[in-house]
Structures are given as structure tokens and as C-alpha cells.
Write an enzyme that holds these catalytic residues in place. Structure first.
Site, PDB file in Angstrom:
ATOM      1  N   CYS A 150       0.829  -1.275   0.144  1.00  0.00           N
ATOM      2  CA  CYS A 150      -0.191   0.133  -0.012  1.00  0.00           C
ATOM      3  C   CYS A 150       0.741   1.405   0.184  1.00  0.00           C
ATOM      4  CB  CYS A 150      -0.915  -0.039   1.246  1.00  0.00           C
ATOM      5  SG  CYS A 150      -2.503   1.257   1.089  1.00  0.00           S
ATOM      6  N   GLU A 159      -1.575  -9.450   3.305  1.00  0.00           N
ATOM      7  CA  GLU A 159      -1.628  -9.912   4.513  1.00  0.00           C
ATOM      8  C   GLU A 159      -2.925 -10.200   5.391  1.00  0.00           C
ATOM      9  OE1 GLU A 159      -1.380  -5.432   5.457  1.00  0.00           O
ATOM     10  OE2 GLU A 159      -0.662  -6.792   3.831  1.00  0.00           O
ATOM     11  N   HIS A 174      -3.277  -5.169   0.203  1.00  0.00           N
ATOM     12  CA  HIS A 174      -2.784  -5.691   1.244  1.00  0.00           C
ATOM     13  C   HIS A 174      -2.718  -7.360   1.358  1.00  0.00           C
ATOM     14  CE1 HIS A 174      -2.512  -2.106   4.084  1.00  0.00           C
ATOM     15  NE2 HIS A 174      -3.476  -1.578   3.045  1.00  0.00           N
TER      16      HIS A 174
END
Length: 593
Positions: A398, A527, A525
Site C-alpha cells: 500500500c 497480509e 494488502h
């Protein structure tokens, strides 16, 4: 529907979310389908506008909702996909009630906390509990509800009242309350003290809630005489009092609960005897054993703005852990405050400056996470520059991706004033710009949020190969700035590859430096979708590249193996004896918190 309510007492931060997630894993292993609800008593509509220093990271779901980080724990532990309705806040409840009042749904009535607000909470819980989150049809068997905060807090009283009503309406055999509490040890006395728990249970009963199970947090295993004392004064059977002591890794908690037969206690309360199977946690236990046995380190430097609180990057830390375990390496994370890398810090605090640069230079790989605001940005740019020029594996997420683009423009396009309009609105060379569809007047829920599709435009790029040469991937987003489309051509000529874009072909999703061993930036993102056993390809690539073995994960088949199989296949050796896990986050033993 069976309900399991998890509450907390004495102090905050005891690990209610991890306890709730671990109970969910245990019940899943008994063959039950599980869903989760997190209740946050604050007045914010959602977590989107709250600072990471307040409650940790903001977790983003597929549907674009910005929620409490505990929903991330639920998704990772249980491998489910939750929605915005799985996170209840007082702000949502208040807005819902007031909209009904304005429409005239309560016409003629005096709208009050009881019954209008409490009824809304109870109805919300009962409705969401029936929605499947595991991809299968039909309602779940059990709904785990976590009540945020600490019992006795004024802001949580309406929720406690509503949950008390829920327990009465569904009946005792359908409602199990687990109270997580603290059993401290005073250094002067040296014994485990039960009085705080006794008082917490008293407060809980005063709210109309009766605990069936007490989960005691402590530094050491709970002594048997302490259990007996708690049973005597709290009126809870001794076999329903469990010791959740500090462990090396939170992955141990489901195993602790199984060892103490928590599944039997819950089954007895919920009348599941004969329905729930014996827990089957062999795969989970194997994963824990593998993670405990790792001893070859891989050191990753996270250069960010919120490094004082590791929970601000919780999903990033977990994704790194998942990837390192899958690759058979022991994760060591160094948190590097980006502002300490800047020249102003060198003048004001030379020791902090030198320490930050030493951590960065000692790292095997560098990760720049997301964030907002201009503080520490120049330090992040310096970190990206160092990684690019010294062939250090790099992953920007990001904001981290945007930083990489800014640094590339400054260094390779010779534009020293290149910047983002977020940090320098009047910059002459805006590499990063505000998205045209974004709101300039409202902050909450106005970003580009949730699951979006990224199409690969460079088929032989490292990122495309890591994702198994797919045509596209769906990943979660949270941003209001983007790479300036007008600068893409000049950046490409300078050597920056735009590996993936959105469905329009205009908005950048992934950038790479092809000449670099591993230099990737993602606007999304990755994750948020990482799971134990379902590793994020970009994080796996970072870990592999940091170990000098990137080619080992470029085979699309290997990427989709689970952690255990990938580790065993890679090492071809028997898993060794258990060892202290150690550096799960920032060189401190991970505790349940």
C-alpha cells in the site's frame, strides 16, 4: 443455535480474541461449524478512523468493512470469511435505532436503552449467528461472541444487558459463558492471587451473566489449590477452570485447551455430548511442532510509522510468520521507526539514527507496510532506496508500494521533488495522486476498500509466477491514493515494471524492478488473506528471496501446499525436538495478549 460468549475481567488485553479463536479451533476439530461475532462498545461506527495506537491495526474484510483486529484472528485461526455484520459497535447500533425512530418504526413510544437498544443488539446477534462463513450451505452450529472491553465498563452495559436477555431467551443448554480473567502474582508475596477474579465474577453476576467456565491468564501454570479456591468462591466446577499461562506462540492455545478437556466442559454445558466428536488437532499440533523446531533465522526489517506498537502491524507479522514457517525458517523481525532513518534524527538523536540504520543494514529483507500522513515518509524513502541499490529483497505494501514509486522517480527519473499529493499537495511531479472517486469531505468508509481484482499484465513477472501464473487475483485494498497514470510511461522507460493493474488497465496494482533479485510493491494488502497453511504468495516470495532461495517457490504447485508439507518436502528431514519459538514478533517471546 448454540452460543459461546467470551468476556474479560480485571484488566484489558488479556487475550479474549485469541481465547475465542482457540475455542473456535477446538470446536471445529470436534466436527462443528463455527462463526464469530466481535462486539466493540465504542461509539465509532467502525474501526476505520481509529489510530493504530488506540486498538492496533484496522483489519479489512472482503466486503470492504474496516473492523477490529480480532476479526483477523478469527479468520486466520478458523479459515473463514467474515462480513461487516460480524463486528458490532455501539455506533452501528445507535445509528440503526435512530434511523428506525426517524422512520416512525417506534411511533408513539419513548425510545430507551432498554428495551429498544438491547433488543436491537440481541436481534442482530441472532440474525448474524445464522449466516454461514465457511463457504458451506446452512447455518453454523456454534456462534462465538466476544464482548470487547472489561466487565464493569460503563460503555459495555447495554451489551451485557442484551447478552443476559439472550442467555435467558435461548435457554441454559444453548448458552455457555467463558470468562477470561487475570490471576496475578505479587513479587513480594510470590503466590497466585484469586481476589481480582472473585471480584470480576461478582461484577459479571451483577449484570445478569453467570460464568460456566473461567479461563485464567497467568505467567505460570495455575496451581491446583488456586483452582480449588476459585471453584469454591466463584461457584464454578473445578474441571471448568482452565489455565491459560504464557506460551511461546499463540498457536499453542488450542492445544492447551484440548489438554485440559475444554471441549468436554463446553459440550456438557451446551448439551453437545454425542454430537461433538473427539477433537482432531493432529494437523494443528504438527504445525506447532514444526514452528517450535525451527532454528535457522531469517531477519526481516519492518520500516514503518507505528513501530512502537506491534499490534499496529499484526496481520503483517502473522503473514511473515506463516511464510517463514512454510519455508522452514525461524522468523526474526526488527521494527525500525522510519523517522529514525532521517537526517533530522541524526542531528537530534544520533544513537537512535545509528541504531535504526544498523537494524536496516543487518536485515535479510525489508518490508514497508501501509500507513497515513507525512511523518517518517522520508525515512521510508531512504529504506526503499537502500534496498533497491543494495539488492536487498523488498516488499512494499500500500503506502510502501507508493514510497517505492516515489523513490524510483527521484533516483531514476532525476526528479528530486517527486512526491505524493498526500504529503506535498503542490508538488510539481506528483507520482501519487488522490483517486478521483474519493471523498474530500468524509473520512470514514470512503477509501477504495475490500476485495478487488488485479489482472497480471506482465506474465513472466515474479509476482505472476508467485501467484501460480494466474490471469488475475482477488486481494483486499484500503487506500485513497494511487500511482499517477500520467507518469506510468516514463517510469516504465526507466525500468519500473507495472506487473498488474485493475480491470480498467489504468490503476496500478503491482510494481516490480525486474533487474532486482526481489523488489515488489503491491497496492493491496496481501497480509489480510494469509492463513496458517495458506500462505500469501508475496510474503512467501519475500522470505524465500531473503534466504537466497527464491527459485524454490517459483513452482506454482509448491505454493499451494500447506505449511507442514512444504516444510517437510523442502527439508526432507524428520522434525526435531521442540524449542523456544522466540522471535515471533520483535525479538520478544510471544505472549498471549
Amino acid at each position: 443455535m448454540k452460543y459461546v460468549l467470551v468476556t474479560g475481567g480485571v484488566v484489558s488485553g488479556l487475550g479474549k480474541g485469541i481465547t475465542a479463536s482457540s475455542v473456535g479451533v477446538l470446536l471445529q476439530s470436534c466436527g462443528l461449524r463455527v462463526t464469530c461475532i466481535k462486539i466493540d462498545p465504542y461509539l465509532n461506527y467502525d474501526a476505520g478512523t481509529i489510530s493504530p495506537y488506540e486498538h492496533g491495526e484496522v483489519f479489512v474484510l472482503d466486503d470492504g468493512s474496516e473492523v477490529d483486529l480480532d476479526l483477523g484472528n478469527y479468520e486466520r485461526f478458523l479459515d473463514v470469511t467474515l462480513t461487516r455484520d460480524n463486528n458490532i459497535t455501539y455506533g452501528k447500533i445507535q445509528q440503526y435505532v435512530m434511523e428506525k425512530e426517524r422512520k416512525g418504526d417506534y411511533l408513539g413510544e419513548t425510545v430507551q436503552i432498554v428495551p429498544h437498544v438491547t433488543d436491537t443488539i440481541r436481534e442482530w446477534v441472532e440474525r448474524v449467528a445464522m449466516i454461514p462463513v465457511d463457504g458451506k450451505e446452512g447455518p453454523p452450529d456454534v456462534c462465538i461472541i466476544e464482548l470487547g472491553g472489561t466487565i464493569g465498563d460503563n460503555e459495555s452495559r447495554p451489551f451485557a444487558d442484551a447478552l443476559s436477555q439472550l442467555s435467558y431467551s435461548v435457554g441454559r443448554e444453548n448458552f455457555c459463558l467463558i470468562h477470561v480473567t487475570l490471576v496475578p502474582v505479587l513479587s513480594v508475596v510470590g503466590e497466585q492471587k484469586t481476589k481480582p477474579t472473585q471480584h470480576s465474577i461478582r461484577d459479571l453476576r451483577g449484570l445478569g451473566l453467570t460464568p460456566n467456565i473461567i479461563a485464567c491468564r497467568s505467567t505460570e501454570v495455575l496451581e491446583e489449590n488456586v483452582k480449588a479456591k476459585l471453584s469454591r468462591f466463584c461457584y464454578v466446577p473445578i474441571q471448568n477452570i482452565f489455565s491459560l499461562y504464557d506460551v511461546h506462540s499463540i498457536w499453542h492455545i488450542p492445544l492447551l485447551l484440548r489438554e485440559q478437556k475444554a471441549h468436554e466442559a463446553i459440550s456438557k454445558v451446551l448439551n453437545l455430548t454425542g454430537i461433538a466428536k473427539e477433537p482432531s488437532l493432529e494437523k494443528w499440533a504438527s504445525m506447532v511442532e514444526i514452528s517450535d523446531s525451527l532454528n535457522v533465522p531469517v531477519r526481516i526489517a519492518i520500516v514503518g510509522k507505528y513501530t512502537d506498537l506491534s499490534d499496529a502491524y499484526l496481520s503483517v507479522l502473522k503473514a511473515l510468520l506463516h511464510a517463514s514457517v512454510a519455508f522452514g525458517k525461524k522468523l526474526v523481525v526488527d521494527m525500525v521507526p522510519s523517522c529514525d532513518l532521517e537526517k533530522t534524527t541524526k542531528k537530534e538523536n544520533s544513537r537512535a539514527y545509528e541504531a535504526a540504520w544498523k537494524l536496516l543494514k543487518d536485515a535479510d529483507g525489508v518490508l514497508l507496510p501501509g500507513g497515513f500522513g507525512d511523518r517518517g515518509i522520508e525515512g521510508m524513502i531512504l529504506a526503499a532506496k537502500y534496498a533497491r541499490e543494495n539488492s536487498i529483497p523488498f516488499l512494499g505494501i500500500c503506502l510502501g508500494m507508493q514510497i517505492a514509486v516515489i523513490e524510483f522517480a527521484r533516483s531514476l527519473l532525476c526528479l528530486p521533488d517527486a512526491n505524493s499529493t498526500e504529503f506535498e499537495p503542490e508538488t510539481k511531479h506528483p507520482c501519487i495522486i488522490f483517486m478521483p472517486e474519493g471523498s474530500t469531505t468524509h473520512m470514514g468508509g470512503t477509501m477504495r476498500l475490500g476485495s478487488r481484482r488485479a489482472y497480471f499484465h506482465v506474465k513472466e513477472s515474479k509476482s505472476a509466477r508467485l501467484y501460480g501464473n494466474k490471469e488475475f487475483v482477488d486481494e483486499r485494498h484500503r487506500h485513497r491514493y494511487e500511482v499517477n497514470p500520467d507518469m506510468v510511461a516514463s517510469l516504465e522507460q526507466a525500468g519500473l515494471s507495472f506487473a498488474a493493474k485493475d480491470e480498467t488497465g489504468e490503476r496500478t496494482e503491482i510494481v516490480e524492478v525486474p533487474s532486482h533479485p526481489f523488489f515488489i510493491g503491491a497496492q493491496f494488502h496481501p497480509e489480510y488473506k494469509s492463513r496458517p497453511g495458506k500462505v500469501s504468495p508475496l510474503f512467501l516470495g519475500l522470505i524465500a528471496a531473503s534466504c537466497g532461495e527464491l527459485n524454490a517457490v517459483m513452482n506454482p504447485v509448491s505454493i499451494h501446499q500447506d505449511n507442514q508439507n512444504m516444510y517437510l518436502e523442502k527439508n526432507k528431514t524428520k522434525v526435531g525436538p521442540k524449542k523456544c519459538f522466540g522471535n515471533e514478533t520483535n525479538k520478544k517471546s510471544q505472549k498471549l495478549q
